[in-house]
Design a protein around this motif. Structure first.
Motif, PDB file in Angstrom:
ATOM      1  N   CYS A  59      71.869  29.082  65.475  1.00 17.97           N
ATOM      2  CA  CYS A  59      72.343  30.006  66.511  1.00 17.97           C
ATOM      3  C   CYS A  59      73.118  31.162  65.895  1.00 17.97           C
ATOM      4  CB  CYS A  59      73.219  29.260  67.517  1.00 17.97           C
ATOM      5  SG  CYS A  59      72.313  28.146  68.623  1.00 17.97           S
ATOM      6  N   ALA A  60      73.972  30.831  64.930  1.00 18.61           N
ATOM      7  CA  ALA A  60      74.760  31.881  64.287  1.00 18.61           C
ATOM      8  C   ALA A  60      73.854  32.914  63.621  1.00 18.61           C
ATOM      9  CB  ALA A  60      75.706  31.254  63.266  1.00 18.61           C
ATOM     10  N   LYS A  61      72.780  32.431  62.997  1.00 17.34           N
ATOM     11  CA  LYS A  61      71.873  33.337  62.294  1.00 17.34           C
ATOM     12  C   LYS A  61      70.966  34.096  63.261  1.00 17.34           C
ATOM     13  CE  LYS A  61      71.743  30.456  58.115  1.00 17.34           C
ATOM     14  NZ  LYS A  61      70.922  29.537  57.291  1.00 17.34           N
ATOM     15  N   CYS A  62      70.312  33.371  64.165  1.00 17.71           N
ATOM     16  CA  CYS A  62      69.336  33.989  65.063  1.00 17.71           C
ATOM     17  C   CYS A  62      69.977  34.947  66.057  1.00 17.71           C
ATOM     18  CB  CYS A  62      68.557  32.912  65.817  1.00 17.71           C
ATOM     19  SG  CYS A  62      67.545  31.856  64.763  1.00 17.71           S
ATOM     20  N   LEU A  63      71.215  34.650  66.452  1.00 14.65           N
ATOM     21  CA  LEU A  63      71.893  35.472  67.446  1.00 14.65           C
ATOM     22  C   LEU A  63      72.854  36.472  66.807  1.00 14.65           C
ATOM     23  CD1 LEU A  63      72.654  32.630  70.024  1.00 14.65           C
ATOM     24  CD2 LEU A  63      70.708  34.200  69.988  1.00 14.65           C
ATOM     25  N   ASP A  64      72.859  36.497  65.469  1.00 17.05           N
ATOM     26  CA  ASP A  64      73.734  37.406  64.728  1.00 17.05           C
ATOM     27  C   ASP A  64      75.172  37.268  65.211  1.00 17.05           C
ATOM     28  OD1 ASP A  64      74.410  39.313  62.852  1.00 17.05           O
ATOM     29  OD2 ASP A  64      74.025  41.009  64.193  1.00 17.05           O
ATOM     30  N   CYS A  65      75.621  36.014  65.229  1.00 11.61           N
ATOM     31  CA  CYS A  65      76.954  35.696  65.760  1.00 11.61           C
ATOM     32  C   CYS A  65      77.680  34.818  64.747  1.00 11.61           C
ATOM     33  CB  CYS A  65      76.815  34.979  67.110  1.00 11.61           C
ATOM     34  SG  CYS A  65      78.378  34.590  67.910  1.00 11.61           S
ATOM     35  N   ALA A  66      78.397  35.458  63.831  1.00 11.95           N
ATOM     36  CA  ALA A  66      79.022  34.731  62.729  1.00 11.95           C
ATOM     37  C   ALA A  66      80.079  33.736  63.189  1.00 11.95           C
ATOM     38  CB  ALA A  66      79.641  35.719  61.739  1.00 11.95           C
ATOM     39  N   ASP A  67      80.673  33.957  64.354  1.00 18.07           N
ATOM     40  CA  ASP A  67      81.717  33.058  64.850  1.00 18.07           C
ATOM     41  C   ASP A  67      81.198  32.166  65.974  1.00 18.07           C
ATOM     42  OD1 ASP A  67      81.404  35.107  66.689  1.00 18.07           O
ATOM     43  OD2 ASP A  67      83.522  35.174  67.227  1.00 18.07           O
ATOM     44  N   PHE A  68      79.920  31.795  65.928  1.00 13.68           N
ATOM     45  CA  PHE A  68      79.318  31.018  67.008  1.00 13.68           C
ATOM     46  C   PHE A  68      80.074  29.709  67.246  1.00 13.68           C
ATOM     47  CE2 PHE A  68      76.370  28.070  69.010  1.00 13.68           C
ATOM     48  CZ  PHE A  68      75.816  28.852  70.011  1.00 13.68           C
ATOM     49  N   GLY A  69      80.420  28.986  66.180  1.00 16.45           N
ATOM     50  CA  GLY A  69      81.136  27.720  66.334  1.00 16.45           C
ATOM     51  C   GLY A  69      82.448  27.894  67.064  1.00 16.45           C
ATOM     52  N   LEU A  70      83.218  28.926  66.708  1.00 16.16           N
ATOM     53  CA  LEU A  70      84.484  29.197  67.378  1.00 16.16           C
ATOM     54  C   LEU A  70      84.261  29.575  68.833  1.00 16.16           C
ATOM     55  CD1 LEU A  70      86.737  31.203  64.880  1.00 16.16           C
ATOM     56  CD2 LEU A  70      86.956  28.817  65.600  1.00 16.16           C
ATOM     57  N   ARG A  71      83.245  30.389  69.080  1.00 15.29           N
ATOM     58  CA  ARG A  71      82.967  30.796  70.463  1.00 15.29           C
ATOM     59  C   ARG A  71      82.632  29.585  71.326  1.00 15.29           C
ATOM     60  NH1 ARG A  71      79.959  36.638  71.055  1.00 15.29           N
ATOM     61  NH2 ARG A  71      80.856  37.667  69.232  1.00 15.29           N
ATOM     62  N   LEU A  72      81.845  28.670  70.772  1.00 13.58           N
ATOM     63  CA  LEU A  72      81.491  27.473  71.532  1.00 13.58           C
ATOM     64  C   LEU A  72      82.739  26.644  71.810  1.00 13.58           C
ATOM     65  CD1 LEU A  72      79.197  25.889  72.817  1.00 13.58           C
ATOM     66  CD2 LEU A  72      78.869  24.711  70.630  1.00 13.58           C
ATOM     67  N   ALA A  73      83.632  26.537  70.829  1.00 12.08           N
ATOM     68  CA  ALA A  73      84.884  25.805  71.029  1.00 12.08           C
ATOM     69  C   ALA A  73      85.698  26.408  72.164  1.00 12.08           C
ATOM     70  CB  ALA A  73      85.699  25.801  69.739  1.00 12.08           C
ATOM     71  N   GLY A  74      85.571  27.724  72.344  1.00  7.50           N
ATOM     72  CA  GLY A  74      86.312  28.395  73.402  1.00  7.50           C
ATOM     73  C   GLY A  74      85.915  27.969  74.799  1.00  7.50           C
ATOM     74  N   TYR A  75      84.745  27.338  74.934  1.00  3.89           N
ATOM     75  CA  TYR A  75      84.278  26.851  76.230  1.00  3.89           C
ATOM     76  C   TYR A  75      84.722  25.413  76.504  1.00  3.89           C
ATOM     77  CZ  TYR A  75      81.015  30.779  76.943  1.00  3.89           C
ATOM     78  OH  TYR A  75      80.459  32.016  77.151  1.00  3.89           O
ATOM     79  N   GLN A  76      85.304  24.756  75.533  1.00  4.70           N
ATOM     80  CA  GLN A  76      85.488  23.312  75.628  1.00  4.70           C
ATOM     81  C   GLN A  76      86.910  22.940  76.027  1.00  4.70           C
ATOM     82  OE1 GLN A  76      83.947  22.050  71.806  1.00  4.70           O
ATOM     83  NE2 GLN A  76      81.843  22.303  72.484  1.00  4.70           N
TER      84      GLN A  76
END
Length: 340
Positions: A59-76
């Motif tokens: 997801c981080a690579k395909c969506l060009d989102c280097a902070d994908f893991g942190l963003r997902l944590a923000g929903y939890q």
């Protein structure tokens, strides 16, 4: 011996809205690692750590989102914890919740456990991985530490900030992004993944439970039990395994979760030639066997997690059940490589 480490798909809480906001192909990304949308609908479905780590990385690579893991944590938040979130909400202080949570994480997530240690007026929450075969699971590590930070705030208050956050790897996103998320200094290339707080947070009372949140978690408990409603033994085993690490697996508490009087639960179990104590003991031994085989968790800590006041008592019970001492079992069935 090949060990498969699994995590609850509740770890993907927020995945759908996050990927959708980034204009990503939810089904395509899941399919790429052998998953489908069922994992988003069923938080108790177990998925391999390799699948989860690969999914976050992709997801981080395909969506060009280097902070994908942190963003997902923000929903939890607390709701992702299910029935154990309900139990944690009964803790009187954040310190008590921390103690419960370190046991919860070890029994709930096969891929890691957490340790809380006080050092010179500081309390450190260390994240410890059991697995070693996954290549650079950095997005997963950032999600895990970020989710922990989010849960601390959910239980203790949004004003809570760590004194410091530490990662063993190099940063994936600009440093400003990490400071924005954690609200503190963030260090990389460290010895541990950990959060450091002032020890005064241990005495902070937990926030009063939100009524809507409790209703959501209670709905989750009912849904969890409905999946095995025709099987009382499975219901009891499910609830014992979910609450074991929190020392909330007494007859009275399990009966309350089932909406029964303790004597009623005992009577129904006896009608099926079952005994509550025997079921609890069997769950304990199966849990112990798995951790001795699949992790480097210290035997003394495992005994404490399972509710034994002394390691000797745990060792005796394990030998009676399995025919080997815990150390002998680990020597025969354990992994052959050192774990991270």
């Amino acid at each position: 011996m090949s060990i498969v480490y699994q995590v609850r798909s509740g770890a993907l809480s927020g995945f759908l809205p996050l990927v959708s906001s980034l204009q990503g192909d939810v089904d395509g990304l899941l399919a790429e690692v052998g998953l489908d949308r069922e994992v988003l609908a069923n938080p108790d479905r177990l998925i391999g750590i390799e699948q989860l780590a690969s999914l976050l990385d992709n997801c981080a690579k395909c969506l060009d989102c280097a902070d994908f893991g942190l963003r997902l944590a923000g929903y939890q938040g607390i709701d992702m914890l299910g029935v154990l979130g309900r139990v944690l909400l009964t803790a009187p202080t954040l310190g008590a919740a921390f103690n419960a949570a370190q046991r919860f994480m070890a029994l709930h997530n096969q891929a890691e456990h957490w340790r809380m240690r006080e050092e010179g007026g500081r309390v450190c929450l260390h994240r410890i991985e059991h697995f070693y075969a996954v290549d650079n699971p950095r997005q997963y590590r950032e999600m895990a530490l970020g989710a922990c930070c989010r849960l601390v705030r959910a239980f203790g208050g949004e004003d809570l900030r760590p004194l410091r956050a530490e990662f063993v790897h190099q940063p994936l996103a600009p440093l400003s992004r990490y400071r924005q998320f954690f609200g503190c200094e963030v260090l990389f290339n460290q010895e541990f993944d950990r959060l450091v707080f002032d020890s005064s947070v241990l005495q902070r009372p937990l926030l009063p439970p939100d009524g809507q949140l409790l209703a959501q978690v209670d709905d989750y408990v009912r849904e969890l039990l409905s999946r095995c409603e025709e099987n009382l033994e499975l219901q009891v085993r499910t609830l014992v395994s979910q609450t074991l690490g929190l020392q909330q697996h007494s007859l009275a508490h399990i009966a309350a979760l089932l909406g029964l009087h303790p004597r009623t639960l005992q009577r129904r179990l006896l009608a099926e030639n079952l005994q509550f104590k025997a079921l609890v003991q069997d769950v304990k031994m199966k849990t112990a066997s798995w951790y001795l085989s699949a992790s480097s968790l210290e035997i003394t800590q495992l005994a404490d997690m399972l509710g034994y006041a002394e390691t000797a008592a745990f060792s005796k019970a394990f030998r009676l059940s399995q025919g080997l001492s815990p150390s002998q079992w680990r020597a025969v069935h354990g992994v052959s490589k050192p774990l991270i």
